[in-house]
Design a protein around this motif. Structure first.
Motif, PDB file in Angstrom:
ATOM      1  N   CYS A 225     -28.487 -10.645 -39.634  1.00 41.23           N
ATOM      2  CA  CYS A 225     -27.415 -11.400 -41.230  1.00 41.23           C
ATOM      3  C   CYS A 225     -26.276 -10.418 -41.582  1.00 41.23           C
ATOM      4  CB  CYS A 225     -28.778 -11.496 -41.886  1.00 41.23           C
ATOM      5  SG  CYS A 225     -30.265 -12.853 -41.426  1.00 41.23           S
ATOM      6  N   GLY A 226     -26.170  -9.496 -40.199  1.00 44.75           N
ATOM      7  CA  GLY A 226     -25.012  -8.520 -40.477  1.00 44.75           C
ATOM      8  C   GLY A 226     -25.111  -7.045 -40.530  1.00 44.75           C
ATOM      9  N   THR A 227     -26.402  -6.656 -40.060  1.00 45.36           N
ATOM     10  CA  THR A 227     -26.361  -5.291 -40.770  1.00 45.36           C
ATOM     11  C   THR A 227     -26.578  -4.904 -39.260  1.00 45.36           C
ATOM     12  OG1 THR A 227     -28.870  -5.619 -40.354  1.00 45.36           O
ATOM     13  CG2 THR A 227     -28.245  -5.128 -42.523  1.00 45.36           C
ATOM     14  N   PRO A 228     -25.786  -4.129 -38.888  1.00 44.89           N
ATOM     15  CA  PRO A 228     -26.019  -2.586 -37.117  1.00 44.89           C
ATOM     16  C   PRO A 228     -27.179  -3.703 -36.688  1.00 44.89           C
ATOM     17  CG  PRO A 228     -25.802  -1.376 -38.623  1.00 44.89           C
ATOM     18  CD  PRO A 228     -26.227  -2.221 -39.431  1.00 44.89           C
ATOM     19  N   ASP A 229     -27.316  -4.075 -35.296  1.00 40.81           N
ATOM     20  CA  ASP A 229     -28.402  -4.199 -34.414  1.00 40.81           C
ATOM     21  C   ASP A 229     -29.321  -3.357 -33.829  1.00 40.81           C
ATOM     22  OD1 ASP A 229     -27.448  -6.628 -33.811  1.00 40.81           O
ATOM     23  OD2 ASP A 229     -25.889  -6.015 -31.731  1.00 40.81           O
ATOM     24  N   ASP A 230     -28.949  -2.192 -34.282  1.00 42.61           N
ATOM     25  CA  ASP A 230     -29.938  -0.592 -34.281  1.00 42.61           C
ATOM     26  C   ASP A 230     -30.717  -0.599 -35.011  1.00 42.61           C
ATOM     27  OD1 ASP A 230     -28.432   0.168 -35.661  1.00 42.61           O
ATOM     28  OD2 ASP A 230     -27.523   1.572 -34.215  1.00 42.61           O
ATOM     29  N   GLY A 231     -29.940  -1.111 -36.410  1.00 45.66           N
ATOM     30  CA  GLY A 231     -31.129  -0.527 -37.829  1.00 45.66           C
ATOM     31  C   GLY A 231     -30.337   0.329 -38.609  1.00 45.66           C
ATOM     32  N   ASP A 232     -29.731   1.145 -38.159  1.00 44.82           N
ATOM     33  CA  ASP A 232     -28.966   1.758 -38.661  1.00 44.82           C
ATOM     34  C   ASP A 232     -28.150   1.483 -40.003  1.00 44.82           C
ATOM     35  OD1 ASP A 232     -28.771   4.763 -38.696  1.00 44.82           O
ATOM     36  OD2 ASP A 232     -27.824   5.405 -37.814  1.00 44.82           O
ATOM     37  N   PHE A 233     -28.601   1.433 -40.533  1.00 43.40           N
ATOM     38  CA  PHE A 233     -28.461   1.312 -42.227  1.00 43.40           C
ATOM     39  C   PHE A 233     -29.130   1.633 -43.084  1.00 43.40           C
ATOM     40  CE2 PHE A 233     -30.892  -2.674 -41.644  1.00 43.40           C
ATOM     41  CZ  PHE A 233     -31.120  -2.613 -43.072  1.00 43.40           C
ATOM     42  N   VAL A 234     -27.965   1.921 -44.813  1.00 42.83           N
ATOM     43  CA  VAL A 234     -28.850   2.426 -45.903  1.00 42.83           C
ATOM     44  C   VAL A 234     -28.302   1.428 -46.961  1.00 42.83           C
ATOM     45  CG1 VAL A 234     -28.708   3.868 -47.682  1.00 42.83           C
ATOM     46  CG2 VAL A 234     -28.844   4.643 -45.890  1.00 42.83           C
ATOM     47  N   ILE A 235     -29.236   0.944 -47.278  1.00 41.28           N
ATOM     48  CA  ILE A 235     -28.508   0.199 -49.118  1.00 41.28           C
ATOM     49  C   ILE A 235     -28.372   1.119 -50.285  1.00 41.28           C
ATOM     50  CG2 ILE A 235     -29.187  -1.641 -50.523  1.00 41.28           C
ATOM     51  CD1 ILE A 235     -30.292  -3.326 -48.454  1.00 41.28           C
ATOM     52  N   GLU A 236     -27.288   1.721 -50.746  1.00 46.00           N
ATOM     53  CA  GLU A 236     -27.629   2.286 -51.805  1.00 46.00           C
ATOM     54  C   GLU A 236     -27.025   1.539 -53.114  1.00 46.00           C
ATOM     55  OE1 GLU A 236     -23.774   5.778 -52.713  1.00 46.00           O
ATOM     56  OE2 GLU A 236     -24.336   6.097 -51.075  1.00 46.00           O
ATOM     57  N   TRP A 237     -28.339   1.869 -53.908  1.00 40.35           N
ATOM     58  CA  TRP A 237     -27.928   0.863 -55.780  1.00 40.35           C
ATOM     59  C   TRP A 237     -28.113   2.187 -56.302  1.00 40.35           C
ATOM     60  CZ3 TRP A 237     -32.526  -3.751 -55.704  1.00 40.35           C
ATOM     61  CH2 TRP A 237     -31.900  -4.650 -56.952  1.00 40.35           C
TER      62      TRP A 237
END
Length: 128
Positions: free
Chosen positions: A48-60
């Motif tokens: 749904c828009g995040t990288p296919d490899d799952g390498d992401f961070v949500i910084e709140w």
């Protein structure tokens, strides 16, 4: 390379606004990243828009402002809306949850969002 999606807690004034803010953070203005907890869980699992490899961070950032906006009052409002639309078989459970929140017990909407993100995408959420 890790992709960072930033949520500004000052922009999260209620649950409806949270869905808009996280959608824009991940997929640009007007973007979608869930409109309810089940949809958010699906989005966190990928595709749904995040990288296919799952390498992401949500910084709140300034999450304390969101914690207040998504606190007891917003939780009561959200549960009342759920109760209005609920199937008769589910009304008693939602009412019990609402009664707990009105008594100052149980998780808030903010707590539920944080828990869901941590369960579906461990290590992704950074509260600042």
């Amino acid at each position: 390379m890790t992709v960072t999606y930033v949520i500004d807690g000052a922009e999260v004034t209620d649950l409806d606004r949270f869905w808009q803010v996280i959608g824009a953070a991940v997929n640009g203005p007007g973007g979608y990243f869930g409109r309810n907890l089940d949809a958010l869980a699906d989005c966190l699992r990928g595709g749904c828009g995040t990288p296919d490899d799952g390498d992401f961070v949500i910084e709140w950032r300034r999450h304390d402002l969101s914690r207040r906006a998504l606190g007891q009052e917003e939780t009561v409002r959200t549960l009342q809306r759920r109760l209005e639309r609920a199937h008769p078989d589910n009304k008693a459970a939602i009412q019990a949850e609402l009664d707990d929140v009105l008594a100052g017990r149980g998780p808030t909407v903010f707590d539920e969002l944080v828990q869901l993100i941590e369960e579906e995408a461990p290590g992704v959420l950074r509260l600042g």
